[in-house]
Design a protein around this motif. Structure first.
Motif, PDB file in Angstrom:
ATOM      1  N   LYS A 133       0.984  -1.146   0.104  1.00  0.00           N
ATOM      2  CA  LYS A 133      -0.044   0.252   0.049  1.00  0.00           C
ATOM      3  C   LYS A 133       0.623   1.041  -0.137  1.00  0.00           C
ATOM      4  N   GLY A 134       2.235   0.990  -0.123  1.00  0.00           N
ATOM      5  CA  GLY A 134       2.791   2.347  -0.404  1.00  0.00           C
ATOM      6  C   GLY A 134       3.235   2.857   1.287  1.00  0.00           C
ATOM      7  N   TYR A 135       3.378   2.367   2.165  1.00  0.00           N
ATOM      8  CA  TYR A 135       3.799   2.706   3.688  1.00  0.00           C
ATOM      9  C   TYR A 135       4.810   2.065   3.797  1.00  0.00           C
ATOM     10  N   ALA A 136       5.704   1.578   3.431  1.00  0.00           N
ATOM     11  CA  ALA A 136       6.641   0.663   3.304  1.00  0.00           C
ATOM     12  C   ALA A 136       6.870   0.816   2.171  1.00  0.00           C
ATOM     13  N   TYR A 137       8.594   0.564   2.454  1.00  0.00           N
ATOM     14  CA  TYR A 137       9.712   0.435   1.142  1.00  0.00           C
ATOM     15  C   TYR A 137      11.133  -0.939   1.525  1.00  0.00           C
ATOM     16  N   GLN A 138      11.504  -1.620   0.288  1.00  0.00           N
ATOM     17  CA  GLN A 138      12.456  -2.813   0.944  1.00  0.00           C
ATOM     18  C   GLN A 138      13.829  -1.525  -0.121  1.00  0.00           C
ATOM     19  N   SER A 139      14.781  -1.611   0.735  1.00  0.00           N
ATOM     20  CA  SER A 139      15.918  -0.973   0.331  1.00  0.00           C
ATOM     21  C   SER A 139      16.844  -1.192   1.231  1.00  0.00           C
ATOM     22  N   GLY A 140      17.936  -1.715   0.793  1.00  0.00           N
ATOM     23  CA  GLY A 140      19.272  -2.503   0.801  1.00  0.00           C
ATOM     24  C   GLY A 140      18.651  -4.383   1.489  1.00  0.00           C
ATOM     25  N   ASP A 141      19.261  -4.186   2.345  1.00  0.00           N
ATOM     26  CA  ASP A 141      18.747  -5.881   3.054  1.00  0.00           C
ATOM     27  C   ASP A 141      17.561  -5.434   4.110  1.00  0.00           C
ATOM     28  N   ASP A 142      16.528  -3.771   4.551  1.00  0.00           N
ATOM     29  CA  ASP A 142      15.731  -4.369   5.201  1.00  0.00           C
ATOM     30  C   ASP A 142      14.649  -3.962   4.400  1.00  0.00           C
ATOM     31  N   VAL A 143      13.529  -3.647   5.275  1.00  0.00           N
ATOM     32  CA  VAL A 143      12.448  -3.316   5.317  1.00  0.00           C
ATOM     33  C   VAL A 143      11.540  -1.647   5.761  1.00  0.00           C
ATOM     34  N   TYR A 144      11.407  -0.586   5.193  1.00  0.00           N
ATOM     35  CA  TYR A 144      11.759   0.222   6.278  1.00  0.00           C
ATOM     36  C   TYR A 144      10.036   1.642   6.509  1.00  0.00           C
ATOM     37  N   PHE A 145       9.506   1.767   6.989  1.00  0.00           N
ATOM     38  CA  PHE A 145       8.469   2.616   6.899  1.00  0.00           C
ATOM     39  C   PHE A 145       8.258   3.584   6.585  1.00  0.00           C
ATOM     40  N   ASP A 146       8.018   4.287   5.351  1.00  0.00           N
ATOM     41  CA  ASP A 146       7.758   5.211   4.908  1.00  0.00           C
ATOM     42  C   ASP A 146       7.126   6.414   6.280  1.00  0.00           C
ATOM     43  N   VAL A 147       7.607   7.307   7.389  1.00  0.00           N
ATOM     44  CA  VAL A 147       6.839   8.133   8.010  1.00  0.00           C
ATOM     45  C   VAL A 147       6.403   9.409   7.419  1.00  0.00           C
ATOM     46  N   ARG A 148       7.408   9.712   6.314  1.00  0.00           N
ATOM     47  CA  ARG A 148       6.369  11.102   5.136  1.00  0.00           C
ATOM     48  C   ARG A 148       5.213  10.087   4.612  1.00  0.00           C
ATOM     49  N   SER A 149       5.020   9.128   4.651  1.00  0.00           N
ATOM     50  CA  SER A 149       3.574   8.758   3.774  1.00  0.00           C
ATOM     51  C   SER A 149       2.438   8.399   4.405  1.00  0.00           C
ATOM     52  N   ILE A 150       2.335   9.454   6.031  1.00  0.00           N
ATOM     53  CA  ILE A 150       1.871   9.583   7.048  1.00  0.00           C
ATOM     54  C   ILE A 150       1.441  11.240   6.737  1.00  0.00           C
ATOM     55  N   GLU A 151       0.006  11.355   7.625  1.00  0.00           N
ATOM     56  CA  GLU A 151       0.419  13.091   8.060  1.00  0.00           C
ATOM     57  C   GLU A 151       0.637  13.190   9.342  1.00  0.00           C
ATOM     58  N   SER A 168      20.012  12.070  16.205  1.00  0.00           N
ATOM     59  CA  SER A 168      20.204  12.496  17.559  1.00  0.00           C
ATOM     60  C   SER A 168      19.456  10.577  18.478  1.00  0.00           C
ATOM     61  N   ARG A 169      18.313  11.093  17.898  1.00  0.00           N
ATOM     62  CA  ARG A 169      17.389   9.611  18.689  1.00  0.00           C
ATOM     63  C   ARG A 169      17.113   8.236  17.269  1.00  0.00           C
ATOM     64  N   ILE A 170      17.516   9.049  16.346  1.00  0.00           N
ATOM     65  CA  ILE A 170      17.972   7.572  15.305  1.00  0.00           C
ATOM     66  C   ILE A 170      18.775   7.185  14.603  1.00  0.00           C
ATOM     67  N   ASP A 171      19.186   6.000  13.176  1.00  0.00           N
ATOM     68  CA  ASP A 171      19.960   5.802  13.526  1.00  0.00           C
ATOM     69  C   ASP A 171      20.431   5.941  11.833  1.00  0.00           C
ATOM     70  N   ILE A 172      21.503   6.539  11.802  1.00  0.00           N
ATOM     71  CA  ILE A 172      22.142   7.180  10.496  1.00  0.00           C
ATOM     72  C   ILE A 172      22.272   5.969   9.270  1.00  0.00           C
ATOM     73  N   ASN A 173      21.193   6.710   8.684  1.00  0.00           N
ATOM     74  CA  ASN A 173      21.574   4.726   6.730  1.00  0.00           C
ATOM     75  C   ASN A 173      20.968   5.912   6.282  1.00  0.00           C
ATOM     76  N   THR A 174      21.969   5.024   5.099  1.00  0.00           N
ATOM     77  CA  THR A 174      22.284   6.057   3.693  1.00  0.00           C
ATOM     78  C   THR A 174      20.576   5.252   2.825  1.00  0.00           C
ATOM     79  N   ASN A 175      20.332   3.773   3.168  1.00  0.00           N
ATOM     80  CA  ASN A 175      19.108   3.585   2.680  1.00  0.00           C
ATOM     81  C   ASN A 175      17.971   3.302   2.758  1.00  0.00           C
ATOM     82  N   LYS A 176      18.002   4.658   3.536  1.00  0.00           N
ATOM     83  CA  LYS A 176      17.028   4.950   4.067  1.00  0.00           C
ATOM     84  C   LYS A 176      15.960   5.999   3.290  1.00  0.00           C
ATOM     85  N   LYS A 177      15.122   6.407   2.853  1.00  0.00           N
ATOM     86  CA  LYS A 177      14.016   7.628   2.512  1.00  0.00           C
ATOM     87  C   LYS A 177      14.681   8.986   3.081  1.00  0.00           C
TER      88      LYS A 177
END
Length: 447
Positions: A133-151, A168-177
């Motif tokens: 439904k477009g709220y998550a995506y696979q990138s690299g080896d993992d699947v991520y939730f797209d936080v900007r897909s919800i209001e 600061s509270r989240i990991d730096i990861n170049t695979n993430k949007k």
């Protein structure tokens, strides 16, 4: 039914509590990741939400309470490798320890405890649906939730995406949007337990587990979701994000968060090593004393633990226990029938509990009632009905708090012995009284 008001973390205000179903409460509380024993901070939500359950049941609600076990996690895998045993053996060991500790500190045993490993299929299906439904995506080896897909990402913690600093509270990861995107599925080839999925062999992300189990067990939005304040962000925020995406609701109508227990003003943490284990505390003190320590403070107030404060609560518990036993024995020796009526002071107690579960104020009502009881116990020729009403009221108050006094009823032989001792004292036959008193002590009879 009492009119209950509670502080809803979702709206940051005191609200009237209205259940989805009449006279029923659905409640989910985030449970432990079972790789070690509970420390005293972990025990705070366990004690508080158990007390909430007991109070709601006392005033007439049927409460269905669920608290999960995260029984697969990197920390569990690490522990298994260190001890050269399986992840299941690690989780089973600490689940058993957790349940035994809960029993000792007076918690209800009619709580459902789903395990993550028993819900993998549902978790995979949920993640797959998010991707489709477009709220998550696979990138690299993992699947991520797209936080900007919800209001409304940040609705619980009042975090603004644009203000979240990467790292600061989240990991730096170049695979993430977006740096705030969080992991739903981790593909892995390590030695730890893993499952097959459309995204490869791996394990679920922590934030997905609870939302899936809640949906499976309750089948929709629930009344109360609870947990420690440290879970508000990112864990609970990320739970809500996924639920809003697929289920179009915030999981619960009311979110309750208890504050921490600190050591010397610092957050208690297993990873930092600055913890006091609950198992050690309840070996040193009666378990009821630690429960009293927790409930003596409002749940949204941070507690700074120290030995002096714990000893004070132990002394307070001993006073409560002594009065309870004295009252119990007096009624038992007169006629052994404990049937009584609840006194008006119980309304004061329940009113304090009904206003955002103010256990601290409710405890002050208990102390006031104890003073009345001690006065009644000293009153000559007091009517037994008065003592029975005193006892019924005290017992109900303590039952809601989960503070149980361990006392056994006397056998007919023991009753005769105690009555003979009381008569000897009354007749001022102190030699006989001393002999009988020694026998009472030898038999372990608590008066």
């Amino acid at each position: 039914m009492k009119n209950i008001k509670l502080y809803n973390s979702l709206t940051n205000k005191i609200e009237d509590f209205k259940t989805i179903k009449e006279n029923e409460v659905s409640m989910y509380v985030c449970g432990p990741t079972v790789y070690n024993h509970m420390h005293i901070g972990n025990a705070r939500p366990v004690i508080f939400f158990d007390t909430v359950k007991k109070f709601l049941e006392y005033i007439g609600y049927n409460v269905k309470m669920v608290s999960n076990f995260t029984d697969i996690d990197d920390k569990i895998i690490k522990k298994a490798q260190e001890e050269n045993i399986s992840e299941e053996e690690v989780s089973t060991k600490y689940i058993d320890a957790y349940l035994k500790a809960c029993d000792k500190i007076g918690c209800s045993n009619d709580v459902e405890h789903p395990k993550v490993t028993e819900n993998i299929e549902n978790i995979v299906e949920f993640i797959d649906e998010l991707v489709k439904k477009g709220y998550a995506y696979q990138s690299g080896d993992d699947v991520y939730f797209d936080v900007r897909s919800i209001e409304n990402y940040g609705i619980l913690s009042n975090q603004k995406l644009d203000n979240l600093e990467s790292g600061s509270r989240i990991d730096i990861n170049t695979n993430k949007k977006d740096p705030a995107d969080f992991t739903l599925w981790k593909k892995t080839k390590d030695v730890g337990k893993k499952w097959d999925s459309p995204f490869g062999m791996g394990r679920p992300g922590w934030h997905t587990e609870c939302v899936v189990m809640i949906d499976k067990i309750f089948g929709g939005i629930i009344d109360i979701h609870g947990g420690g304040n440290d879970l508000k962000f990112p864990h609970h925020e990320n739970e809500i994000a996924q639920s809003c995406a697929l289920n179009h609701h915030t999981i619960a109508n009311y979110w309750l968060h208890n504050a921490r227990i600190d050591l010397s003003g610092e957050k208690m943490s297993k990873s930092l090593g600055n913890v006091i284990w609950l198992k050690d505390i309840i070996e040193q003190y009666p378990p009821q004393a630690y429960r009293l320590f927790v409930l003596a403070n409002h749940y949204r107030q941070t507690i700074n633990y120290n030995d002096e404060l714990m000893q004070k609560m132990n002394n307070e518990w001993e006073k409560i226990e002594k009065t309870y036993i004295s009252l119990y024995r007096k009624i038992e020796l007169i006629d052994g029938n404990f049937d009584g009526n609840v006194l008006p002071i119980m309304d004061e107690y329940l009113n304090e509990m009904a206003y955002d579960f103010n256990t601290a104020n409710a405890l002050s009502i208990i102390y006031n009632h104890l003073k009345t009881i001690n006065k009644d116990l000293r009153t000559k020729d007091i009517e037994i009905s008065v003592l029975k009403d005193d006892f019924k009221t005290l017992k109900d108050m303590l039952d809601i708090f989960g503070l149980y006094v361990n006392i056994n009823s006397l056998t007919s032989e023991e009753l005769t012995l105690v009555k003979d001792w009381m008569n000897a004292r009354k007749e001022k036959d102190f030699e006989k009284a001393d002999i009988l008193r020694k026998e009472i002590i030898e038999k372990g009879i608590v008066l």
